[in-house]
Write an enzyme that holds these catalytic residues in place. Structure first.
Site: not given
Ligand code: SF4
Ligand code: FE
Length: 483
Positions: A98, A102, A189, A257, A292, A296, A299, A443
């Site tokens: 990650c 973003c 994050t 995180e 968001h 997904y 990424c 995650e």
């Protein structure tokens, strides 16, 4: 635009309050627990300056016309939305992890649009304040976290019904020059290696919850902001001096995180974008979540490319790549990954303009994208582990491999095909282990919201009446049979 080293230097100039394993951390940029996360974000700076990534990772500011990092941009077309997905896939391929930028990017886009709507309805100044912050973010190339999720306490109660009101971030004082907020945000994050936090409400709110309707910007080293970094699977390995055992020593196995505590934090008015307007909380939550969840299939597809490549390479080293069932499983991995990508591209192509002029992905399809990630990433992991074999869980450590007494045995018995050294197999196994075990999988389940949050959005967004009318028309049933 900053480069990666300038970003690292910018972190060293800040003095945030950060704790990890019961200790206060002096410099996040220089501590082994955080270096992979810092490296991952640093790459978003470095690649924006690399000719082959420039087109994906840079753009022109709609405010100033200056060239900016794409992660500070407000999307103004479906093309921008598609570009975001492509850039996330590209960065996922480069990091296998990650890269955190973003979240704040999506928060900026959501707050930009909601503050505009708020101004139209109530004549507030919030939008101009956000535009001022955005100009600063673009000019300084800042990395902001997006802090939405509150600890929530008793989930059956609304924020104002909680015995402890601090379970949701709330306004404790309104002053002439700003507000004071208290509470916490959980699993944020990039929280310890960002320059600041964009704080947003976590849920739709009612009139009684007014004090919880707060959206603001808080620089990371503001007094009263405390970061407590989370533990991750195998995180001891980061500090053990072993590189191979970390799997992905450069960029880590997942984002970093933290729990962020706001202990009576003062926020000047210039950084306040919502203060009591509970009726706009839902729009902000939904737009941020849509932006968001759109990501997904970007990424995670980049990560799936790395995982599939590692699994293929390992099958070659182990001499199984010619087996038909292995090839079938590898194809299945490609199918799963590209299905995720299709969803992200589709919700971007079906995006639409909000009143502020910026573009948002299709909410229904964005939620489908994320819901698929909560399943397909697990299936991808299962297939990779199936092909990898039991050594994934039983392999001796790098230290034993380097040991003068037993190293020769580890080296001999971990070998696969004759002409490839055992080290190659060990490195691939560790990479797959990191990408398919523990924190990395959780995650995919809960990042950008848990599966039930997506189902709630699907329930709201699916046009049930339209579906019913279609069936009624064809079956000759119900009130609308003559529609
Ligand atoms: Fe970005 Fe979230 Fe993916 Fe991390 S998990 S790379 S923050 S979209
Ligand atoms: Fe995430």
């Amino acid at each position: 635009m900053m480069c990666g080293d300038e970003y690292r230097e910018s972190l060293r100039r800040l003095k945030p309050e950060v704790y990890y394993l019961g200790e206060k951390i002096e410099s996040v940029a220089d501590h082994p627990a955080f270096i992979p996360h810092v490296n991952s974000v640093a790459l978003t700076y470095d690649l924006a300056r690399a000719p082959e990534f420039e087109e994906l990772l840079t753009t022109k500011s709609h405010l100033t016309g200056e060239k900016i990092n794409f992660f500070t941009h407000v999307h103004h077309s479906c093309h921008d939305l598609v570009r975001k997905v492509k850039s996330l896939r590209a960065l996922g391929q480069q990091t296998g992890s990650c890269f955190a930028r973003c979240v704040g990017h999506d928060a900026l886009n959501a707050i930009y649009s909601v503050t505009y709507d708020l101004g139209k309805k109530n004549g507030t100044e919030y939008h101009q304040r956000l535009v001022n912050l955005l100009k600063e973010v673009q000019a300084k190339d800042l990395f902001l976290s997006g802090a939405m999720t509150d600890p929530k306490g008793d989930r059956s109660l609304s924020p104002s019904q909680q015995k402890d009101p601090d379970q949701h971030v709330h306004i404790v004082a309104r002053k002439q020059d700003g507000i004071v907020v208290r509470g916490a945000k959980a699993h944020i994050t990039g929280a310890v290696n960002a320059h600041g936090h964009l704080v947003m409400p976590t849920t739709s709110l009612k009139e009684a919850d007014q004090d919880f309707a707060v959206c603001c910007y808080v620089p990371i080293d503001t007094p009263g902001v405390i970061h407590i970094f989370g533990r991750q699977t195998n995180d001891d390995r980061k500090c053990s001096g072993c590189l191979i055992d970390q799997g992905n020593p450069e960029y880590g196995i997942v984002g970093g995180e933290a729990l962020i505590v706001f202990e009576d934090v003062f926020v000047p008015w210039e950084h306040v974008f919502m203060c009591g307007e509970y009726d706009f909380a839902f729009d902000l939550v939904e737009r941020f979540a849509t932006a968001h969840r759109q990501n997904y299939g970007g990424c995670k597809t980049g990560l799936a490319d790395v995982l599939t490549g590692a699994t293929y390479a390992l099958a070659e080293v182990q001499g199984t790549v010619g087996a038909s069932h292995v090839r079938d499983k590898l194809v299945e991995m490609v199918h799963l990954a590209e299905t995720l990508y299709c969803c992200s591209i589709a919700c971007s192509c079906q995006g639409y303009a909000l009143p502020a002029g910026n573009f948002m992905a299709d909410p229904l399809l964005a939620n489908v994208t994320k819901l698929n990630v909560t399943r397909h990433v697990y299936e991808l992991a299962r297939l990779a582990q199936d092909i990898a074999g039991g050594m994934l869980a039983t392999m001796p450590s790098e230290s034993d491999w380097k040991n003068t007494s037993v190293g020769k045995y580890v080296d001999k018995y971990l070998k696969g095909v004759a002409d490839v050294p055992a080290e190659t197999r060990m490195r691939l196994l560790r990479l797959i282990e990191g990408m398919t075990c523990g924190t990395a999988l959780v995650e995919s389940m809960h990042g950008a919201g848990s599966p039930q949050a997506q189902k709630i959005m699907l329930m709201r967004r699916a046009n049930w009446e339209h579906k019913k009318r279609l069936a009624q028309k064809l079956s000759g049933t119900g009130e609308s049979r003559h529609d």
